[in-house]
Design a protein around this motif. Structure first.
Motif, PDB file in Angstrom:
ATOM      1  N   ILE A 362      57.292 -20.982  56.336  1.00  0.00           N
ATOM      2  CA  ILE A 362      57.217 -20.705  54.904  1.00  0.00           C
ATOM      3  C   ILE A 362      56.394 -21.743  54.157  1.00  0.00           C
ATOM      4  N   PHE A 363      56.690 -23.054  54.344  1.00  0.00           N
ATOM      5  CA  PHE A 363      55.982 -24.029  53.515  1.00  0.00           C
ATOM      6  C   PHE A 363      54.583 -24.345  54.039  1.00  0.00           C
ATOM      7  N   GLU A 364      53.803 -25.046  53.208  1.00  0.00           N
ATOM      8  CA  GLU A 364      52.371 -25.277  53.421  1.00  0.00           C
ATOM      9  C   GLU A 364      51.611 -23.949  53.558  1.00  0.00           C
ATOM     10  N   GLY A 365      52.076 -22.949  52.827  1.00  0.00           N
ATOM     11  CA  GLY A 365      51.487 -21.603  52.899  1.00  0.00           C
ATOM     12  C   GLY A 365      52.251 -20.767  53.891  1.00  0.00           C
ATOM     13  N   THR A 366      52.863 -19.681  53.441  1.00  0.00           N
ATOM     14  CA  THR A 366      53.623 -18.817  54.346  1.00  0.00           C
ATOM     15  C   THR A 366      52.707 -18.307  55.461  1.00  0.00           C
ATOM     16  N   ASN A 367      53.316 -17.848  56.533  1.00  0.00           N
ATOM     17  CA  ASN A 367      52.481 -17.359  57.634  1.00  0.00           C
ATOM     18  C   ASN A 367      51.755 -16.067  57.279  1.00  0.00           C
ATOM     19  N   GLN A 368      52.246 -15.366  56.265  1.00  0.00           N
ATOM     20  CA  GLN A 368      51.484 -14.214  55.765  1.00  0.00           C
ATOM     21  C   GLN A 368      50.200 -14.707  55.071  1.00  0.00           C
ATOM     22  N   ILE A 369      50.288 -15.811  54.344  1.00  0.00           N
ATOM     23  CA  ILE A 369      49.101 -16.399  53.727  1.00  0.00           C
ATOM     24  C   ILE A 369      48.135 -16.908  54.789  1.00  0.00           C
ATOM     25  N   GLN A 370      48.665 -17.470  55.877  1.00  0.00           N
ATOM     26  CA  GLN A 370      47.773 -17.926  56.955  1.00  0.00           C
ATOM     27  C   GLN A 370      46.986 -16.747  57.533  1.00  0.00           C
ATOM     28  N   ARG A 371      47.644 -15.613  57.689  1.00  0.00           N
ATOM     29  CA  ARG A 371      46.939 -14.429  58.207  1.00  0.00           C
ATOM     30  C   ARG A 371      45.871 -13.974  57.212  1.00  0.00           C
ATOM     31  N   LEU A 372      46.165 -14.103  55.910  1.00  0.00           N
ATOM     32  CA  LEU A 372      45.183 -13.746  54.888  1.00  0.00           C
ATOM     33  C   LEU A 372      43.965 -14.684  54.990  1.00  0.00           C
ATOM     34  N   VAL A 373      44.212 -15.977  55.129  1.00  0.00           N
ATOM     35  CA  VAL A 373      43.130 -16.951  55.246  1.00  0.00           C
ATOM     36  C   VAL A 373      42.269 -16.630  56.479  1.00  0.00           C
ATOM     37  N   ILE A 374      42.933 -16.386  57.595  1.00  0.00           N
ATOM     38  CA  ILE A 374      42.208 -16.107  58.854  1.00  0.00           C
ATOM     39  C   ILE A 374      41.377 -14.835  58.720  1.00  0.00           C
ATOM     40  N   SER A 375      41.986 -13.792  58.151  1.00  0.00           N
ATOM     41  CA  SER A 375      41.266 -12.509  58.048  1.00  0.00           C
ATOM     42  C   SER A 375      40.056 -12.627  57.121  1.00  0.00           C
ATOM     43  N   ARG A 376      40.169 -13.435  56.075  1.00  0.00           N
ATOM     44  CA  ARG A 376      39.039 -13.616  55.165  1.00  0.00           C
ATOM     45  C   ARG A 376      37.895 -14.362  55.860  1.00  0.00           C
ATOM     46  N   HIS A 377      38.240 -15.325  56.711  1.00  0.00           N
ATOM     47  CA  HIS A 377      37.195 -15.995  57.498  1.00  0.00           C
ATOM     48  C   HIS A 377      36.497 -15.002  58.422  1.00  0.00           C
ATOM     49  N   LEU A 378      37.282 -14.114  59.015  1.00  0.00           N
ATOM     50  CA  LEU A 378      36.691 -13.127  59.928  1.00  0.00           C
ATOM     51  C   LEU A 378      35.777 -12.147  59.184  1.00  0.00           C
ATOM     52  N   ALA A 379      36.128 -11.883  57.930  1.00  0.00           N
ATOM     53  CA  ALA A 379      35.324 -10.965  57.115  1.00  0.00           C
ATOM     54  C   ALA A 379      34.032 -11.610  56.623  1.00  0.00           C
ATOM     55  N   GLY A 380      33.942 -12.933  56.815  1.00  0.00           N
ATOM     56  CA  GLY A 380      32.695 -13.621  56.452  1.00  0.00           C
ATOM     57  C   GLY A 380      32.647 -14.108  55.025  1.00  0.00           C
TER      58      GLY A 380
END
Length: 380
Positions: A362-380
């Motif tokens: 949950i803290f330092e950004g929930t794991n749902q937020i981590q997936r959002l960050v990762i997916s945005r990197h993949l989208a370029g």
């Protein structure tokens, strides 16, 4: 059984041995009682500072250890394997030093960092708000310039060391611009108008005080602005990448501690004339736990090496945080299963490990937020 580590230098190997010695002698014997009583271990942080373990990734010039993140994170993991609340506290303290170390003036660094890195001053980090946890750009805490001071008003939620810290690295809005209107301040604990709510009654990390900090026209000298006005969100996001690696290391250490406890129990407990570790069903479960811990460690170390090389690592930090904390939740839950009924009692530490693992997702950004960050990197 100590984790087998490859350390880049002899100095780093000695540092790991020092950490293990302190953790085994000073941390492990206290952890259960402090967690049970919800007692904040301030003297432990002071001792870690005196041993040079609070400022490892920061320059020697200011009292730090000037160690690569690859080394610092493994020290953090060793601490977490004995007492995860202290490891989280060390990670948060390092996060609270980040702004001054990387964006402060030479005068601010020379004046503040030695006591921060040496353990005389304990830090906290004020970013999240009750309505704006995963969206820091939506914060409403405001700092209004008034002569040589700022008047800061608002509330900062989920502050680790809230009410216990000596200073608070605080993000507050200085203009209405969503992303360029946030500034960073180092606010002393005795600042007029600053107070802490009653600590949160949490399910785990009981010795780590978490509280909402209240700013009621708190008077903060302009000299305690870090960086320029409007640079706060940039500072916060840069710090979070480092902080996510810290939590990945903490989660890996917690999982290692749970695995060690499960293995020790499985080697002693017997059923049907054999130690339970020799039963394939349980042996395979332990093997999966070992694989999860080892893969988490490899993931955070890979990201740390990118950081140490000066390369982009934001995506990899999110992956490390996601993998390590999800694995810690699974490993600690499986550790309870290995111990069976005993694991569900407070006679053994694994039930505490399982409760402590949950918040790391949950803290330092929930794991749902981590997936959002990762997916945005993949989208370029």
């Amino acid at each position: 059984m100590p984790v087998q580590r490859f350390m880049p230098t002899e100095e780093a190997a000695d540092l790991i041995e020092l950490t293990r010695d302190i953790a085994d002698k000073e941390l492990l014997p206290k952890a259960a009682a402090y967690e049970r009583e919800g007692r904040f271990p301030r003297e432990v942080f002071t001792g870690l500072g005196e041993a040079g373990l609070l400022g490892l990734p920061y320059p020697e010039q200011y009292g730090g250890g000037e160690q690569p993140y690859e080394v610092y994170l493994q020290v953090l993991e060793e601490i977490a394997a004995r007492w995860s609340a202290v490891a989280v506290g060390v990670s948060v303290h390092a996060l609270s030093c980040f702004a001054v170390a990387n964006f402060g003036t030479d005068e601010q660094r020379e004046q503040w960092l030695p006591d921060m890195l040496g353990g005389q001053l304990l830090g906290a980090y004020c970013l999240s708000e009750p309505h704006a946890g995963s969206d820091p750009a939506a914060m409403i805490t405001r700092a209004v310039r008034d002569g040589d001071e700022y008047a800061v008003s608002g509330a900062k939620a989920w502050t680790t060391h809230g009410g216990q810290a000596d200073y608070y690295t605080t993000m507050a809005r200085t203009s209405d611009d969503r992303t360029r209107g946030i500034s960073c301040f180092s606010v002393l604990a005795d600042t007029s108008g600053l107070s802490a709510d009653k600590p949160e009654d949490k399910m785990g990390l009981m010795s780590s005080t978490t509280a909402t900090m209240r700013f009621d026209s708190a008077r903060v000298p302009a000299s305690r602005l870090i960086g320029e006005e409007g640079q706060g969100l940039q500072i916060a996001l840069a710090a979070l990448d480092s902080g996510r690696l810290g939590i990945a290391a903490c989660a890996t250490g917690l999982a290692q501690g749970a695995l060690d406890a499960a293995i020790a129990y499985a080697r002693e407990r017997t059923t049907f004339g054999r130690k339970i570790i020799d039963h394939q069903g349980l042996g395979f479960l332990l093997a999966d736990m070992e694989a999860a811990v080892t893969s988490a460690r490899a993931t955070y170390l890979s990201a740390a090496r990118l950081k140490d090389a000066g390369r982009p690592y934001s995506k990899e930090a999110s992956i490390a945080k996601l993998v390590a904390t999800d694995n810690a939740m699974r490993v600690t839950t499986d550790a309870v299963q290995v111990l069976g009924g005993a694991g569900y009692t407070k006679d053994f530490p694994v039930e505490r490990y399982m409760r402590e693992a949950k918040v790391m997702q949950i803290f330092e950004g929930t794991n749902q937020i981590q997936r959002l960050v990762i997916s945005r990197h993949l989208a370029g």
